[in-house]
Scaffold this motif. Structure first.
Motif, mmCIF file in Angstrom:
data_model
loop_
_atom_site.group_PDB
_atom_site.id
_atom_site.type_symbol
_atom_site.label_atom_id
_atom_site.label_comp_id
_atom_site.label_asym_id
_atom_site.label_seq_id
_atom_site.Cartn_x
_atom_site.Cartn_y
_atom_site.Cartn_z
ATOM 1 N N LYS B 37 27.720 37.568 31.284
ATOM 2 C CA LYS B 37 28.373 38.811 30.869
ATOM 3 C C LYS B 37 29.828 38.646 30.466
ATOM 4 O O LYS B 37 30.539 37.785 30.975
ATOM 5 C CB LYS B 37 28.312 39.825 32.029
ATOM 6 C CG LYS B 37 26.892 40.211 32.413
ATOM 7 C CD LYS B 37 26.240 41.047 31.315
ATOM 8 C CE LYS B 37 24.889 41.586 31.677
ATOM 9 N NZ LYS B 37 23.772 40.770 31.215
ATOM 10 N N TYR B 38 30.254 39.555 29.603
ATOM 11 C CA TYR B 38 31.667 39.666 29.228
ATOM 12 C C TYR B 38 32.304 40.750 30.089
ATOM 13 O O TYR B 38 31.811 41.878 30.136
ATOM 14 C CB TYR B 38 31.778 40.050 27.751
ATOM 15 C CG TYR B 38 33.149 40.534 27.341
ATOM 16 C CD1 TYR B 38 34.231 39.643 27.296
ATOM 17 C CD2 TYR B 38 33.378 41.861 27.013
ATOM 18 C CE1 TYR B 38 35.495 40.081 26.925
ATOM 19 C CE2 TYR B 38 34.646 42.307 26.638
ATOM 20 C CZ TYR B 38 35.701 41.418 26.601
ATOM 21 O OH TYR B 38 36.958 41.852 26.233
ATOM 22 N N GLY B 39 33.409 40.391 30.759
ATOM 23 C CA GLY B 39 34.106 41.404 31.555
ATOM 24 C C GLY B 39 35.576 41.498 31.215
ATOM 25 O O GLY B 39 36.158 42.577 31.252
ATOM 26 N N CYS B 40 36.206 40.362 30.892
ATOM 27 C CA CYS B 40 37.656 40.394 30.635
ATOM 28 C C CYS B 40 38.072 39.442 29.525
ATOM 29 O O CYS B 40 39.071 39.665 28.868
ATOM 30 C CB CYS B 40 38.415 40.059 31.914
ATOM 31 S SG CYS B 40 38.243 38.333 32.434
ATOM 32 N N GLY B 41 37.360 38.352 29.359
ATOM 33 C CA GLY B 41 37.700 37.394 28.309
ATOM 34 C C GLY B 41 38.888 36.502 28.628
ATOM 35 O O GLY B 41 39.296 35.693 27.798
ATOM 36 N N ALA B 43 39.306 34.839 31.893
ATOM 37 C CA ALA B 43 39.073 34.097 33.136
ATOM 38 C C ALA B 43 39.579 34.810 34.388
ATOM 39 O O ALA B 43 40.024 34.170 35.336
ATOM 40 C CB ALA B 43 39.688 32.688 33.040
ATOM 41 N N GLN B 44 39.507 36.139 34.387
ATOM 42 C CA GLN B 44 40.011 36.892 35.534
ATOM 43 C C GLN B 44 38.936 37.621 36.338
ATOM 44 O O GLN B 44 39.211 38.095 37.425
ATOM 45 C CB GLN B 44 41.030 37.929 35.049
ATOM 46 C CG GLN B 44 42.330 37.341 34.552
ATOM 47 C CD GLN B 44 43.170 36.758 35.674
ATOM 48 O OE1 GLN B 44 43.249 37.314 36.754
ATOM 49 N NE2 GLN B 44 43.777 35.605 35.420
ATOM 50 N N CYS B 45 37.728 37.769 35.796
ATOM 51 C CA CYS B 45 36.766 38.624 36.491
ATOM 52 C C CYS B 45 35.489 37.904 36.937
ATOM 53 O O CYS B 45 34.773 38.402 37.789
ATOM 54 C CB CYS B 45 36.390 39.824 35.624
ATOM 55 S SG CYS B 45 35.220 39.441 34.308
ATOM 56 N N GLY B 46 35.190 36.771 36.339
ATOM 57 C CA GLY B 46 34.036 35.994 36.777
ATOM 58 C C GLY B 46 32.688 36.440 36.252
ATOM 59 O O GLY B 46 31.672 35.807 36.527
ATOM 60 N N ALA B 47 32.635 37.510 35.468
ATOM 61 C CA ALA B 47 31.344 38.012 34.984
ATOM 62 C C ALA B 47 30.621 36.981 34.120
ATOM 63 O O ALA B 47 29.400 36.999 34.006
ATOM 64 C CB ALA B 47 31.547 39.301 34.188
ATOM 65 N N CYS B 48 31.380 36.070 33.528
ATOM 66 C CA CYS B 48 30.832 35.127 32.552
ATOM 67 C C CYS B 48 30.540 33.761 33.166
ATOM 68 O O CYS B 48 30.375 32.781 32.445
ATOM 69 C CB CYS B 48 31.838 34.954 31.430
ATOM 70 S SG CYS B 48 33.355 34.175 32.046
ATOM 71 N N ARG B 58 34.308 29.561 33.862
ATOM 72 C CA ARG B 58 34.340 30.855 33.169
ATOM 73 C C ARG B 58 34.064 30.621 31.682
ATOM 74 O O ARG B 58 34.924 30.102 30.957
ATOM 75 C CB ARG B 58 35.708 31.525 33.327
ATOM 76 C CG ARG B 58 36.209 31.587 34.764
ATOM 77 C CD ARG B 58 35.419 32.520 35.649
ATOM 78 N NE ARG B 58 35.985 32.529 36.990
ATOM 79 C CZ ARG B 58 35.277 32.396 38.096
ATOM 80 N NH1 ARG B 58 33.968 32.244 38.055
ATOM 81 N NH2 ARG B 58 35.876 32.424 39.280
ATOM 82 N N CYS B 60 33.994 32.482 29.203
ATOM 83 C CA CYS B 60 34.749 33.242 28.197
ATOM 84 C C CYS B 60 35.965 32.476 27.732
ATOM 85 O O CYS B 60 36.567 32.830 26.728
ATOM 86 C CB CYS B 60 35.203 34.583 28.773
ATOM 87 S SG CYS B 60 36.412 34.446 30.098
HETATM 88 S S1 FES Z 1 34.698 37.466 31.144
HETATM 89 FE FE1 FES Z 1 35.979 37.733 32.850
HETATM 90 S S2 FES Z 1 36.171 35.719 33.594
HETATM 91 FE FE2 FES Z 1 35.145 35.476 31.742
#
Ligand code: FES
Ligand code: FES
Lengths: 750, 152
Positions: B37-41, B43-48, B58, B60
């Protein structure tokens, strides 16, 4: 047993044939994301399905597919709503498949997820749908066996006639049942006969989620689809002036750059059409990354807009809203708020003679509380798929209230509403933000303009800076104590930008002889919207922190102090418009006192209590906190909830845990500030969210057991946690917390 | 644009993209693997989160050109039948709410257990702090990681 009238959308009398064997999965639309529990189930899929009503179809092999009506963003409605149907159908839960119903108002009623109203509003209709299907199956069996329907019983998907020894699975009677007349009334089960409701059932989507299946709006794809992003003004108070798109258009993979207006001139907005930036630049290309890169090359001139007013027709009727011109800053907001807080406000409720009571008071306690704007930060950024083809449109978007945006889309596109087909993919969080569907309108406008299927994706930055925030609020409380430390008067004055958070008729109104509630508000061009328990999410924290301080000044135990007030509100309520049930309110406080062992010494733990009633549910928390190396550490939260019958207990516990954790995060860190109209945070490197190491070490959730029709769980446990944090912080540090966030960007206190 | 060879979930893929494209978008847009998943782009949220040679990274923030010749595992390939101990534990604890962050959480947790079969609470805090969950499922995630450690 209760009897209720049936009201079901017309059956389509479609008897759909399912594919069998390997071809089966192709038979499902993308949106089906059908929950097939085991391989065996896939293999045992029926040859034929029979639609009994719009909510369910039964296969010839006895498998039941339930169409769950409301969109899901994590509250578990895709599991708990089908549970209601399966219960009254008297079905074996293991043989139930769940599919998301498409948006279809005449078949499925109000398909809305928000306001903690999902289960509450579906409690009767969905059980009725299950019960009426069960009735038709019984009638089919009665006709087939030539016996009286009254002698037929059901059990877990089977029809039984004791007298003749006849027994048949639902699948065997489904084809006949599907042709029978729906009865005018049906009987619902006694609560004591429930087999599915009240027993924890696993999330029907768990397997799909943990294996990364495509299911979210963001994942929706179609052949030939292009990707789009928008560029909105960098500051609230600004609008589009001119765009130079040459450099962006020259970037690889870019198809077009367009400008568009989201609404037709003169369009009368509804309550969920909030939009700070109705005129936008869109950039369209072949892939997300290419569009993202080219977006940086756009050169757009923005200009300040003039003040204007608009009429909104929302849930609370028509309202005129003034949108001022100018570039607003947090600093000037604070000054303005202090000014208004110092002036008399608009009196909303007054009981007794507060002026007199304050004059006679032996002690007066007065405190002010404030909280900043908050961004929703759903983990799935806003996005929408749209394909406008002539006068028809197909939409797939994560949206909480599809029914509220469809007329806007129709108006903007200039096509009839009934030509819009919408599917409702799972949402990666909503929290109120995805109730405001401007991004869906935008996707539709872009698709129409470029004449292609398109997926609009907001970057995190676009999402965080687009508006529709939790407003900034302030509340001042004043209490009068007499010589016996009785609370004789309470004065609350609350306001916000741009709305007041006041609930004048909530506790402690009704428990105090002399009470006055006033409010004020300040117009703003920064847009706001519902955010998990709107307004309550501020008022609960302020009120519960203040009551804690008053209890201390009065020398009373904070739980007993609240219980004494509730006793008064129950036995001899002041005023008539009190909007809470004092007994149920006291019930959660008593339960949390008991379960948290409040009355026994807990060593070095610093405990804060807080309780609140909102969205028809009562919640109370006791939060234990320690300070380690200058950092507050939440050790345990004990929580008691009265939401009536708990449909899916473990999922309800999950909701409470989530609300508690989310609330602690927002209390400690949540904040969005502005400088000259520009949001000062754009992504998670600046916007602090609670993380694993900051989450409570333990959360312990208890429910009041009763047989009251269920109410919501998504919001109610959230507001009171702010007060519990503040009160525990005071115990730990000796310092009262008046201004959120309590920590902000700081790592340690002080 | 350049030809890039990728080894993902045991399969070879050849794609023609801008070599600076983050692996996240190659997975999602070009290879139709949208579990990541994309969450922040940033490297701050870990969704990717995915695994690169077994290590959680990460996706993204990593250009596709830098992962050539390395072995990539995504949520879709974490196990054949969705029965990796972490996935099993996630179901047992009914962890997900909205579910959007969970693929990233699971990939971070699986990498942690690969490296540290019996993590302490502090180990879990450190390994999982890069994964945001707005729904607030952290306490369940922690419990599920402990269960997964027992299954594995
Ligand atoms: S999309 Fe948030 S860390 Fe990669
Ligand atoms: S489950 Fe929703 S963000 Fe984690």
């Amino acid at each position: 047993m209760s009897t209720i009238k049936t009201s079901l959308g017309r059956r389509s009398f479609l008897q759909t044939s399912a594919l069998t064997g390997g071809g089966l999965m192709l038979g499902f639309s993308w949106m089906a994301s059908c929950t097939l529990k085991t391989e065996e189930e896939i293999l045992s899929m029926p040859n034929e399905w029979f639609e009994i009503n719009s909510y369910l179809k039964i296969g010839d092999n006895g498998v039941v597919t339930i169409y769950t009506p409301n969109p899901e963003f994590g509250q578990n409605v895709r599991t708990s709503m089908p549970m209601l149907i399966a219960e009254e159908l008297d079905m074996d839960w293991q043989k139930v498949l769940v599919e998301q119903a498409p948006f279809h108002a005449s078949k499925y009623g109000f398909q809305f997820t928000g306001g903690s109203r999902g289960i509450m509003s579906r409690w009767e209709p969905l059980r009725m749908a299950g019960a009426s299907a069960r009735h038709l199956l019984k009638e089919a069996a009665a006709q087939t066996w030539n016996v009286s329907i009254d002698d037929i019983t059901t059990k877990s998907g089977f029809l039984i006639h004791e007298g003749t020894g006849n027994k048949a699975g639902y699948g065997e009677m489904a084809s006949l049942a599907a042709t029978l007349e729906v009865p005018e009334e049906v009987q619902l089960k006694d609560i004591s006969d429930f087999n599915i409701i009240g027993k924890s059932q696993k999330n029907v989507d768990a397997k799909s989620i943990v294996t990364g299946k495509s299911m979210f709006g963001m994942d929706y794809k179609q052949e030939g689809m292009l990707y789009a992003m928008i560029e909105h003004p960098p500051a609230f108070g600004m609008t589009l002036s001119a765009v130079d798109d040459a450099a962006a258009k020259a970037m690889p993979g870019i198809r077009d750059v367009i400008t568009f207006k989201s609404y037709k001139d003169g369009f009368e907005k509804g309550g969920f059409d909030t939009n700070a930036f109705p005129e936008l630049v869109a950039i369209i290309g072949n892939s997300t990354w290419e569009v993202m890169q080219a977006k940086k090359k756009l050169s757009v001139d923005w200009k300040p807009f003039k003040a204007y007013s608009e009429t909104l027709s929302g849930f609370r009727g028509k309202q005129t809203v003034n949108i001022p011109a100018g570039l607003e800053s947090t600093e000037s907001h604070k000054t303005r708020m202090a000014e208004l807080a110092a002036k008399p406000g608009r009196v909303v409720r007054k009981d007794g003679n507060p002026e007199e009571a304050f004059k006679k008071a032996v002690k007066i306690i007065e405190k002010s509380y404030s909280a900043p704007f908050l961004a929703h930060n759903c983990m799935e950024p806003l996005n929408a798929f749209a394909h406008v083809d002539g006068d028809k449109a197909t939409i797939a978007a994560p949206i909480q209230i599809p029914g509220m945006i469809v007329s806007t889309i129709a108006s903007s596109l200039g096509i009839p509403e009934e030509n819009i087909e919408m599917v409702m993919p799972r949402m990666g969080g909503g929290f109120g933000r995805k109730a405001y569907g401007h991004y869906v309108v935008e996707a539709a406008m872009i698709s129409q303009k470029i004449n292609a299927p398109v997926k609009l994706v907001y970057t995190r930055e676009d999402d965080m800076t687009n508006g529709i925030y939790r407003p900034a609020y302030q509340a001042t409380y004043k209490a009068a104590l007499d010589e016996n430390n009785n609370l004789t008067a309470l004065h609350v004055k609350a306001g916000g930008i741009p709305e007041s958070p006041l609930f004048a008729n909530r506790f402690p109104a009704g428990a105090i002889d002399n009470y006055v509630a006033e409010e004020w508000s300040i117009d703003s061009n920064i847009t706001i919207g519902a955010f998990r328990a709107p307004r309550s999410n501020f008022m609960a924290g302020a009120e519960q922190a203040f009551l804690d301080e008053v209890a201390e000044e009065a020398g009373k135990d904070p739980i007993q102090f609240r219980l004494d007030l509730l006793k008064r509100a129950k036995e001899d309520p002041v005023g008539e418009r009190n909007d809470y049930d004092a007994e149920r309110y006291a019930g959660v406080l008593e339960l949390v006192r008991d379960k948290s062992a409040w009355d026994t010494d807990r060593g070095n733990l610093n405990r804060g209590v807080s309780a609140y009633f909102c969205h028809n549910t009562y919640a109370a928390h006791v939060l234990d906190l320690t300070i380690e190396n200058g950092k507050p550490v939440v050790q345990n939260v004990c929580c008691a909830i009265d939401c009536g019958i708990v449909v899916n207990p473990d999922a309800a516990v999950n909701m409470a845990e989530g609300a508690i954790t989310d609330g602690i995060g927002n209390a400690f860190y949540g904040e969005l500030t502005f400088k000259d109209g520009v949001p000062e945070k754009t992504n998670f490197h600046q916007y602090r969210m609670i993380r694993m190491s900051e989450a409570p070490k333990e959360i312990d959730v208890h429910f009041v057991q009763n047989e009251i029709a269920p109410t919501g769980m998504g919001e109610p446990p959230f507001p009171p946690i702010f007060g519990a944090v503040a009160n525990a912080m005071y115990k730990a540090t000796g310092v009262r917390q008046y201004s959120q966030p309590f920590l902000g960007d700081k790592q340690v206190l002080g | 644009m350049s030809e890039i060879q990728l080894h993902i979930n045991g399969k070879d893929h050849q794609i023609n993209v801008d070599p600076n494209t983050p692996i996240l978008w190659v997975l999602r847009d070009h290879l139709n693997m949208s579990g990541t998943k994309y969450g922040c782009g940033i490297a701050q949220c870990g969704a990717c989160t995915i695994h690169l040679d077994g290590v959680a990274i990460r996706s993204c923030s990593l250009p596709v050109s830098s992962v050539q010749g390395k072995s990539i595992t995504t949520i879709e390939g974490l196990s054949k039948n969705g029965d990796h101990p972490v996935q099993q534990a996630w179901i047992e604890h009914d962890v997900p709410q909205c579910g959007y962050c969970q693929a990233g959480q699971i990939m971070s947790a699986a990498a942690l257990l690969e490296e540290n079969a019996h993590p302490t609470d502090t180990d879990i805090d450190v390994a999982m702090n890069g994964n945001i969950c707005r729904c607030g499922t952290y306490t369940r995630i922690k419990a599920a990681i402990k269960t997964a450690a027992k299954i594995a």
